[in-house]
Write a protein that holds these residues in place. Structure first.
Motif, mmCIF file in Angstrom:
data_model
loop_
_atom_site.group_PDB
_atom_site.id
_atom_site.type_symbol
_atom_site.label_atom_id
_atom_site.label_comp_id
_atom_site.label_asym_id
_atom_site.label_seq_id
_atom_site.Cartn_x
_atom_site.Cartn_y
_atom_site.Cartn_z
ATOM 1 N N ALA A 92 -5.491 39.446 -35.645
ATOM 2 C CA ALA A 92 -6.045 39.523 -34.292
ATOM 3 C C ALA A 92 -7.561 39.607 -34.317
ATOM 4 O O ALA A 92 -8.245 38.946 -33.523
ATOM 5 C CB ALA A 92 -5.456 40.724 -33.548
ATOM 6 N N ALA A 135 -9.084 36.286 -34.837
ATOM 7 C CA ALA A 135 -8.943 35.450 -33.647
ATOM 8 C C ALA A 135 -9.974 35.837 -32.602
ATOM 9 O O ALA A 135 -10.611 34.972 -31.984
ATOM 10 C CB ALA A 135 -7.531 35.587 -33.081
ATOM 11 N N ILE A 136 -10.163 37.145 -32.420
ATOM 12 C CA ILE A 136 -11.148 37.611 -31.449
ATOM 13 C C ILE A 136 -12.546 37.148 -31.843
ATOM 14 O O ILE A 136 -13.335 36.701 -31.007
ATOM 15 C CB ILE A 136 -11.094 39.143 -31.321
ATOM 16 N N LEU A 182 -12.727 33.391 -31.096
ATOM 17 C CA LEU A 182 -12.796 33.160 -29.650
ATOM 18 C C LEU A 182 -14.180 33.529 -29.126
ATOM 19 O O LEU A 182 -14.777 32.780 -28.342
ATOM 20 C CB LEU A 182 -11.735 34.002 -28.935
ATOM 21 N N GLY A 183 -14.689 34.655 -29.581
ATOM 22 C CA GLY A 183 -16.004 35.092 -29.141
ATOM 23 C C GLY A 183 -17.100 34.132 -29.566
ATOM 24 O O GLY A 183 -18.058 33.896 -28.831
ATOM 25 N N LEU A 204 -16.784 30.943 -29.995
ATOM 26 C CA LEU A 204 -16.678 29.707 -29.215
ATOM 27 C C LEU A 204 -16.995 29.926 -27.738
ATOM 28 O O LEU A 204 -17.248 28.955 -27.003
ATOM 29 C CB LEU A 204 -15.254 29.162 -29.354
ATOM 30 N N MET A 230 -10.212 26.341 -37.310
ATOM 31 C CA MET A 230 -9.911 25.980 -35.927
ATOM 32 C C MET A 230 -8.409 25.856 -35.738
ATOM 33 O O MET A 230 -7.851 26.318 -34.737
ATOM 34 C CB MET A 230 -10.603 24.659 -35.601
ATOM 35 N N ASN A 231 -7.772 25.246 -36.708
ATOM 36 C CA ASN A 231 -6.329 25.082 -36.647
ATOM 37 C C ASN A 231 -5.633 26.436 -36.651
ATOM 38 O O ASN A 231 -4.666 26.647 -35.908
ATOM 39 C CB ASN A 231 -5.879 24.254 -37.848
ATOM 40 N N LEU A 272 -5.842 27.909 -33.209
ATOM 41 C CA LEU A 272 -4.887 27.291 -32.289
ATOM 42 C C LEU A 272 -3.476 27.787 -32.575
ATOM 43 O O LEU A 272 -2.712 28.063 -31.653
ATOM 44 C CB LEU A 272 -4.966 25.768 -32.411
ATOM 45 N N ASP A 273 -3.144 27.906 -33.844
ATOM 46 C CA ASP A 273 -1.823 28.414 -34.202
ATOM 47 C C ASP A 273 -1.649 29.840 -33.707
ATOM 48 O O ASP A 273 -0.603 30.198 -33.184
ATOM 49 C CB ASP A 273 -1.629 28.364 -35.724
ATOM 50 N N TYR A 274 -2.691 30.637 -33.896
ATOM 51 C CA TYR A 274 -2.609 32.030 -33.454
ATOM 52 C C TYR A 274 -2.359 32.098 -31.949
ATOM 53 O O TYR A 274 -1.526 32.868 -31.480
ATOM 54 C CB TYR A 274 -3.884 32.785 -33.804
ATOM 55 N N LEU A 275 -3.087 31.269 -31.207
ATOM 56 C CA LEU A 275 -2.948 31.308 -29.755
ATOM 57 C C LEU A 275 -1.554 30.868 -29.320
ATOM 58 O O LEU A 275 -0.972 31.466 -28.421
ATOM 59 C CB LEU A 275 -4.008 30.421 -29.098
ATOM 60 N N ASN A 312 1.013 33.740 -30.871
ATOM 61 C CA ASN A 312 0.942 35.118 -30.417
ATOM 62 C C ASN A 312 0.737 35.246 -28.922
ATOM 63 O O ASN A 312 1.052 36.275 -28.351
ATOM 64 C CB ASN A 312 -0.196 35.845 -31.150
#
Lengths: 111, 111
Positions: B3, B6-7, B10-11, B13, B80-81, B84-87, B90
DNA sequence: ACCATATTTCGAGGATAATCGAATTGACAG
DNA sequence: CTGTCAATTCGATTATCCTCGAAATATGGT
């Protein structure tokens, strides 16, 4: 989806508590959850949660609906899908980012 | 992908200039681009770009390599992949977020 | 009308992010 | 070793984000 909307959605998700809230709402499914239950589930004060719910709502990732005394929140799957599409199309355009996803590895979009 | 990663991604981007930089690097492909060329392409001062490149790099979205006097930056497609998988895994677990993607609408993962 | 419940808004605090010119480091040529 | 070019780090400034208690708002029951 426009770049500004994608940035808003990414920014909304790029925060520990908001990501937790969103995941909680996705798990909750179509029924959604009242604000109080979300606060209890992820363990933050009501006022802090309210702030984050507003951010997620402003980013278009969740929807709000009143039901008796409670405000029910629901994940907007279409918005999430649009974000994923934006990322694959605009960030991974024409490359091998996704093996099988929106971008085609061998055949470029047009340019 | 955890997580926290991922955060961070995301931050990274979720910022106009950084999103522009990342898209530029994706377009540039495997050859990458030197910092100066990126700054010229998206029209921000070198010092500002350097700040954003560091953010993207810290988030694991781009890689750096020295080539003579220039530092070449390259998009990390695997990262990046993974995002996307995480999103999809999860955030949209078991729901109809993606029509065809990582999450299966009818058949839940296991739990 | 009054009280209880559910949630939001307000306000003030501390923390982090973005900007960009100027000074610094790193790499190479002569 | 000196000069030059590429890029980063530094420093100061401004803006935005996060937090959470207290007060305000909205809804429904009695």
């Amino acid at each position: 989806m426009k770049a500004a909307a994608a940035i808003a959605a990414l920014g909304a998700l790029a925060q520990e508590h908001r990501l937790a809230v969103f995941r909680q709402l996705v798990q909750a499914g179509a029924d959604g959850m009242p604000a109080g239950a979300i606060a209890a589930a992820i363990g933050i004060p009501n006022s802090s949660l309210s702030f984050h719910l507003a951010q997620l709502r402003h980013a278009g990732l969740i929807a709000q609906e009143r039901r008796h005394r409670s405000l029910i929140y629901r994940a907007d799957y279409a918005a999430m899908n649009a974000l994923l599409d934006y990322l694959t199309e605009n960030c991974c355009a024409g490359s091998a980012c996704r093996p099988n996803g929106g971008a085609l590895p061998e055949e470029r979009k047009s340019a």
